[in-house]
Design a protein around this motif. Sequence first.
Motif, mmCIF file in Angstrom:
data_model
loop_
_atom_site.group_PDB
_atom_site.id
_atom_site.type_symbol
_atom_site.label_atom_id
_atom_site.label_comp_id
_atom_site.label_asym_id
_atom_site.label_seq_id
_atom_site.Cartn_x
_atom_site.Cartn_y
_atom_site.Cartn_z
ATOM 1 N N PHE A 64 45.009 142.735 -26.251
ATOM 2 C CA PHE A 64 45.818 141.689 -25.634
ATOM 3 C C PHE A 64 46.454 140.768 -26.671
ATOM 4 O O PHE A 64 47.491 140.152 -26.376
ATOM 5 N N TYR A 65 45.861 140.661 -27.867
ATOM 6 C CA TYR A 65 46.535 139.900 -28.922
ATOM 7 C C TYR A 65 47.874 140.546 -29.258
ATOM 8 O O TYR A 65 48.903 139.862 -29.364
ATOM 9 N N LEU A 91 42.120 134.980 -30.412
ATOM 10 C CA LEU A 91 42.008 136.393 -30.065
ATOM 11 C C LEU A 91 42.013 137.267 -31.312
ATOM 12 O O LEU A 91 41.237 138.228 -31.412
ATOM 13 N N LEU A 124 50.256 140.092 -26.121
ATOM 14 C CA LEU A 124 50.705 138.722 -25.927
ATOM 15 C C LEU A 124 51.582 138.249 -27.082
ATOM 16 O O LEU A 124 52.526 137.480 -26.871
ATOM 17 N N ILE A 132 43.345 135.130 -22.332
ATOM 18 C CA ILE A 132 44.198 136.240 -21.894
ATOM 19 C C ILE A 132 44.782 135.957 -20.511
ATOM 20 O O ILE A 132 45.989 136.115 -20.278
ATOM 21 N N SER A 174 37.781 134.638 -24.721
ATOM 22 C CA SER A 174 38.945 135.498 -24.945
ATOM 23 C C SER A 174 39.612 135.859 -23.624
ATOM 24 O O SER A 174 40.841 135.798 -23.496
ATOM 25 N N TRP A 175 38.798 136.226 -22.629
ATOM 26 C CA TRP A 175 39.366 136.578 -21.330
ATOM 27 C C TRP A 175 40.014 135.366 -20.665
ATOM 28 O O TRP A 175 41.034 135.508 -19.965
ATOM 29 N N LYS A 221 47.246 132.892 -20.675
ATOM 30 C CA LYS A 221 48.500 133.232 -21.348
ATOM 31 C C LYS A 221 49.354 134.160 -20.488
ATOM 32 O O LYS A 221 50.586 134.024 -20.459
ATOM 33 N N THR A 222 48.720 135.100 -19.812
ATOM 34 C CA THR A 222 49.476 135.994 -18.927
ATOM 35 C C THR A 222 50.178 135.202 -17.840
ATOM 36 O O THR A 222 51.364 135.442 -17.535
#
Length: 230
Positions: A198-199, A137, A202, A45, A41-42, A48-49
Amino acid sequence: METEALVAASEIDFSLLALFLRATITVKVVMLILIFASVWSWAIIIQKTINYRAARRDADLFDRAFWSGEPLDKLYQNIGNTPNGAQERIFTAAMTEWERSHRGEGLIGGAQQRIDRSMDVAISRESEKLNNGLTFLATVGAIAPFVGLFGTVWGIKNAFEEIAIQQNTNLAVVAPGIAEALVATALGLLAAIPAVIFYNKLSADADRLIGGYDSFADEFATIISRQLDQ
């Protein structure tokens, strides 16, 4: 008796590694699944960031070039076959269809519809790229707490079985099993909370980017329509 139990409990190693090593196979598998889900997941994250930041930067650069007054044909030639960024790819798809629609001195009928459709297809591809990974996520945020709870329930069951076998309820017997069981719930929450936060963030970022692409496509379609009507 109580003092002896407290002394025995204080000598037990309650570090995360020790709790993991003492856990049963089922609880260990649950913990490993949750750790993997959290790490993955991280990774999503962070990736995607970075991707969304690059997408915003590319969109800003292209907007400045597009609205600079430079002829669109020249801008299309400068971009060539290697568009950099989503809006450039959308623009290139439309301009490619524009060129294909020319026949001699005129345009093939239905050019506006084909150009609009080519931009819609390009936007759909960009949307798929932006949203890729977000489903994971959402899944982690939804099920990780329950996976952790399963590990906790299983660990507590084993703790009670150990109590029944030893016929002893002092702290030295009860504490390790309960602690091992609760670690699974903690890992589930550790995986789920960032995934949910974060889902949502994002997803909102992706929607804003896609909305920007749609707005650009509408503006460009208006320009093309004006050119066709002249």
